[in-house]
Write an enzyme that holds these catalytic residues in place. Structure first.
Site, PDB file in Angstrom:
ATOM      1  N   ASP A  60      -4.510  -4.700   6.186  1.00  0.00           N
ATOM      2  CA  ASP A  60      -4.901  -5.572   5.082  1.00  0.00           C
ATOM      3  C   ASP A  60      -3.769  -6.555   4.773  1.00  0.00           C
ATOM      4  OD1 ASP A  60      -6.433  -6.620   3.074  1.00  0.00           O
ATOM      5  OD2 ASP A  60      -5.881  -5.114   1.586  1.00  0.00           O
ATOM      6  N   HIS A  97      -2.653  -1.141  -3.205  1.00  0.00           N
ATOM      7  CA  HIS A  97      -3.830  -0.303  -2.996  1.00  0.00           C
ATOM      8  C   HIS A  97      -3.757   0.920  -3.914  1.00  0.00           C
ATOM      9  CE1 HIS A  97      -4.347  -2.011   1.351  1.00  0.00           C
ATOM     10  NE2 HIS A  97      -4.703  -2.848   0.405  1.00  0.00           N
ATOM     11  N   SER A 107       0.866  -1.178   0.000  1.00  0.00           N
ATOM     12  CA  SER A 107       0.000   0.000   0.000  1.00  0.00           C
ATOM     13  C   SER A 107       0.901   1.226   0.000  1.00  0.00           C
ATOM     14  CB  SER A 107      -0.933  -0.030   1.214  1.00  0.00           C
ATOM     15  OG  SER A 107      -1.808   1.091   1.199  1.00  0.00           O
TER      16      SER A 107
END
Length: 998
Positions: free
Chosen positions: A171, A79, A52
């Site tokens: 995540d 992401h 991310s």
């Protein structure tokens, strides 16, 4: 509701329940593979990489260090902003020779290819293909790393390598747990090397990460694992391997207190081989040697076997059958009855809550009329910690019907939380299903995909315990690959295909079950530490206690037994169920109230108190209870409760009414009633005081909790939105930084180019401010970096070339380019000024370029001088001269030819230019001229001929016509020049000369 992961062994003997319906097949295949001497465990890996914020830098380093010939597909889940067109594939493509491409729906992964996910899409993996999924509307990072790791772990099992790099949030953490549970390998970036530590740290906190390394080291470790995964082999000798395995498991048991001796060897071997690969060890002997040097490795091996991952409503058909069986079981219940369920090996709690939801759906609003108790047990405290929290990711709820999610789950950030009412029905406890006493009077025992990992003897033992724990006609729910064939006499079949069984009323002695549990308790070696010799004083007190002290027990303030003196079997009794060593639970029921009163009096008076006289059941011997406070530390006050014998002369309640005076019986009853009243009054007062305080505190806590919960929910929602926005901005910023670096490089190239040209370039911005210039402009205008940003008028004030300012004004006013010549002394310049416009057409200044044309100007002047002299020669020549291009059109005529043409045709020179002979002369003459011109063009050689041209008065004029080609620089004929000499005039002059007098 599909399965989530392939099963892995839990822990002995209460392993977590996790797996699919193919457990038996996978176990059989593994066992067959492990039984083959020297079998190579070849695998086809897939690498899944989640990242991310800050992940672009880590990805670039990781990709650049990966060999391009490992034969492995790589999937990158970065992401991304849902509206931003990502350049991730192009940016990563510069770091490797492997093909980097964005995933399309239905694409099949190919070896040595890197795949990136498109924005605003989640990624699934089914049937060996990628599938793009429209994400939900929640504010969550996309693509979901957890969702893909769950899917690929289910599809590929042990062939998955999961990697978590820099990023915020959590995540990928639960996804890595699923990868490891399925037998895959897991990596996380070393937090100290990550720009953002949220994602790697959350993965590390799950204790499911095999390697924590910087990105470059992760790449090298992946390459080593892929290239050597077939070199690690199980032991070749079937004779020595069991002994070696037994040695290793004994070491694990001593270190962790967890016994895996009842497991199937294939189950344990798979985890051992995994740890061997992680430690770069090629054989079992070396691995055992490693555990001697590093005992913590034994704990790591135990954790690998204890991986605890389950899923909600695994095997839909099984839960449909269970719902029907439970409905039949509940139909016999009456309001107020107990409903007791036990889920051994609960792991992270998904199956426990699935059963609770099933029960709530069956009972509806009537569930409040029953006493529901669901016992969830495990020995993996970390997994139970997750179960107690009751927070699950969106990916883990993919198999749950949306209506059930709405009823029994509450969104909480990027997770879903179990409803409070559902959570309160479940009791979590650490328990070993073999060694610890079971729960009793159970309506259902759900133990799925646990027995398949046990040897037959351990399976039989566990089934005996389940039979003992179940109430009559209680249900047993097993995994799809499990059965009760070892104990078919104890259970009837309800649903054979869905593995639901009912307890048969076949008695099993309690002593048998207790002996089974005692057999599971490890026996200490006789060679343990020898007892310390007792001193003379200790021997005296032991002898005195045995002779003079009545049977007594010592307890603490919580009434827990600390020591027993003498034989107290007549006074204490073990109750069925879970063993409880609290004195009030062990004392016989008819004496419990009196003992509580005596203890209360002794604690308040801080003095010894005596109770009433009772008789024992065995021989009717009279005794009384005495409570003595023991002096000592106030931190842990102790009490001594003695069961003192009563002198024979004293009357007892056991005496018959004929031998006692009626007053004694009445007095005895009155004393008992007074003691009961005193105890009851004491208890009532304490309860009232405690209740008032508790009620007030509870109200304050509830109010505070509601306020905190509301504030927390708002903060969490805001935090998640900010986190998601921050991740998107960080990703965009990283790509912009890459683009900025590219622009800086392009700008350096531009400066190098503009400095290399030999003419001056000056860029003028708004308000005619100096923005940029090259080296030539520096020398020409005496510019310096300090003048950048100043007005060009101030910079060029008094300069000899300040005339360029007029061109700037004209360009800005007209928005059109201007080109003109400037002369300064002996120097000549060509000035070109063009408008500087944005993509939207807005005026932002102009660009000036000055080319020093002084050498060119001198050459042009020389050419003009030569051209004037040539033209003078041609003008005053008596010869008729013309030039025609290759197509026969006249380009030039000298005055004599123009005069002759006018005399002959009446046309002027201007009329003839650009025309051909066919347009000027009669057809026959024009044809002859064209043929002779073509002859010159064809041969590229000069011709000289006599020609006669008719005059208007009918006379003919004789000419000598010389035609020669005019060539270009590359030798091509581009024109034909004709020179006519008037021979008739010369002849007339000659005749006139002959007639002159001599």
């Amino acid at each position: 509701m599909p399965d989530i992961i392939e099963p892995v062994p839990g822990h002995s003997p209460d392993a977590p329940v996790c797996g699919t319906s193919s457990d038996a097949a996978s176990e059989a295949a593994s066992e067959a593979a492990l039984s083959m001497p020297g079998a190579l465990l070849r695998r086809q890996f897939m690498v899944a990489i989640g990242a991310s914020a800050g992940g672009l830098e880590a990805l670039s380093v990781l990709i650049s260090h990966l060999p391009a010939d490992l034969g492995v597909p790589y999937v990158i889940l970065q992401h991304l902003s849902p509206t931003y067109r990502s350049m991730l594939a192009q940016l990563l493509g510069r770091e490797t020779t492997m093909q980097v491409q964005e995933i399309e729906d239905g694409m099949v992964p190919e070896p040595n290819c890197i795949y990136t996910t498109p924005p605003n899409r989640n990624l699934d993996f089914r049937d060996d293909r990628f599938h793009l999924v429209e994400p939900a509307l929640e504010v969550l990072p996309k693509p979901s790393v957890n969702a893909f790791l769950y899917a690929v772990a289910e599809a590929r099992g042990e062939d998955v390598i999961g990697v978590i790099l820099s990023g915020t949030g959590s995540d990928g953490a639960s996804g890595l747990r699923a990868v490891k549970a399925s037998g895959g390998l897991t990596f996380a970036q070393e937090p100290s090397t990550a720009k953002y530590t949220g994602m790697p740290q959350a993965a590390i906190d799950t204790e499911c990460v095999d390697w924590v390394l910087p990105p470059a080291e992760i790449a090298r470790e992946i390459a080593r694992l892929v290239r050597t995964h077939g070199q690690i082999q199980p032991p070749n000798s079937a004779e020595t391997s069991p002994a070696t395995l037994k040695t290793l498991l004994a070491k694990v048991q001593r270190y962790t207190k967890v016994d895996f001796s009842g497991y199937k060897e294939s189950t344990v071997w798979r985890r051992i081989l995994r740890r061997m690969a992680a430690n770069r060890v090629a054989n079992l002997d070396d691995y055992i040697a490693l555990t001697r040097k590093n005992p913590d490795e034994l704990g790591q091996l135990c954790k690998d076997i204890l991986i605890s991952v389950t899923s909600f409503f695994r095997d839909t058909e099984s839960f449909v059958a269970l719902k029907q069986a439970l409905a039949d079981r509940l139909s016999a219940k009456q309001p107020g009855d107990e409903i007791r369920i036990w889920v051994p090996g609960c792991a992270t709690g998904e199956e426990v809550y699935s059963i609770a939801i099933l029960l709530f759906e069956l009972l509806g609003a009537a569930r409040h009329d029953y006493k529901i108790q669901i016992f969830a047990t495990d020995i993996d405290m970390a997994a139970m910690g997750l179960a107690r929290r009751g927070h699950y990711s969106e990916a883990s709820l993919s198999g749950v019907e949306p209506a059930l999610v709405a009823r029994y789950f509450k969104p909480n950030g990027d997770t879903y939380e179990i409803s409070k009412e559902l959570r309160e029905t479940v009791v979590f406890a650490r328990q070993n299903v073999v060694q610890d006493p079971p729960f009793l009077r159970l309506d259902l025992v759900s133990c799925r995909n646990l027995l398949i990992y046990f040897q037959n003897s351990l399976q039989e033992r566990v089934l005996d315990i389940f039979h003992y724990a179940l109430a009559p006609a209680g249900l047993l729910f097993l995994g799809k690959s499990e059965t009760v064939y070892q104990r078919e006499n104890l259970f009837d079949t309800v649903q054979r295909d869905q593995r639901i069984f009912r307890r048969r009323d076949t008695p099993v002695a309690k002593s048998t079950v207790v002996s089974l549990m005692m057999d599971a308790v490890p026996v200490h070696r006789s060679g343990a530490l020898a007892p310390r010799p007792r001193t003379l004083e200790e021997r005296f007190f032991a002898a005195a206690a045995g002779v003079y002290v009545p049977p007594s027990v010592m307890v603490n303030a919580q009434m827990e037994l600390r020591h027993v003196f003498g034989d107290v079997g007549e006074f204490l009794r073990l109750a069925p169920g879970r063993v409880d060593f609290n004195l009030l639970s062990l004392i016989r029921k008819e004496w419990r109230t009196e003992l509580q009163t005596l203890i209360h009096q002794a604690q308040h008076k801080r003095a010894s108190v005596m109770g009433r006289t009772h008789v024992t059941e065995s021989d009717g011997a009279p005794f009384r209870m005495a409570v003595h406070p023991i002096p000592g530390s106030e931190a842990e006050p102790m009490l001594l409760i003695g069961f003192e014998p009563v002198a024979p002369g004293e009357p007892t309640r056991a005496s018959s009414s004929d031998d006692l005076h009626p007053g004694l019986v009445t007095k005895d009853l009155e004393d008992e009633l007074i003691a009961t009243r005193e105890h009851l009054q004491t208890v009532i007062e304490e309860l009232e005081t405690s209740n008032e305080e508790t009620q007030a505190l509870n109200e304050e806590m509830q109010a505070s909790n509601e306020e905190l919960q509301a504030a927390n929910e708002e903060l969490q929602a805001a935090n998640e939105e900010l986190q998601s926005t921050n991740e998107e901005l960080t990703t965009v910023n990283e790509e912009l930084q890459i683009k900025s670096a590219e622009l800086a490089e392009a700008n350096a190239d531009l400066e190098s180019i503009q400095s290399s040209v030999d003419y001056a370039i000056v860029v003028v911005g708004e308000q005619q401010r100096l923005l940029r210039y090259n080296d030539t402009a520096t020398r020409l205008f005496n510019l310096s970096p300090s003048r950048v940003g100043d007005s060009l008028r101030d910079v060029l004030a008094g300069h000899r070339l300040n005339a360029v300012l007029e061109a700037v004004d004209e360009v800005i006013a007209s928005r059109r380019a201007v080109e003109r010549e400037l002369t300064e002394g002996q120097r000549h310049y060509l000035l070109h000024a063009s408008p500087r416009l944005t993509n939207q057409g807005e005026m932002r200044g102009c660009v000036l370029s000055l080319l020093d044309e002084t050498p060119l100007f001198e050459i042009q002047r020389e050419l003009r001088d030569k051209e004037k002299r040539l033209m003078a020669i041609m003008t005053f020549s008596t010869t008729l001269i013309s030039v025609k291009d290759a197509s026969g059109r006249y380009e030039m005529l000298n005055p004599r030819f123009a005069a002759f043409l006018h005399q002959l045709t009446g046309l002027s020179a201007a009329d003839a230019l650009g025309k051909t002979d066919q347009q000027i002369f009669p057809a026959e003459i024009a044809r002859i001229f064209r043929e002779r011109d073509l002859e010159v063009l064809r041969t590229s050689a000069a011709t000289e001929l006599h020609e006669a041209l008719p005059l208007p008065d009918g006379r003919a004029t004789q000419f000598i016509a010389l035609r020669f080609p005019m060539l270009s620089d590359d030798g091509v004929v581009v024109a034909v020049c004709t020179k006519w000499v008037d021979v008739s005039s010369l002849q007339r002059e000659h005749r006139d000369g002959e007639h002159l007098p001599g």
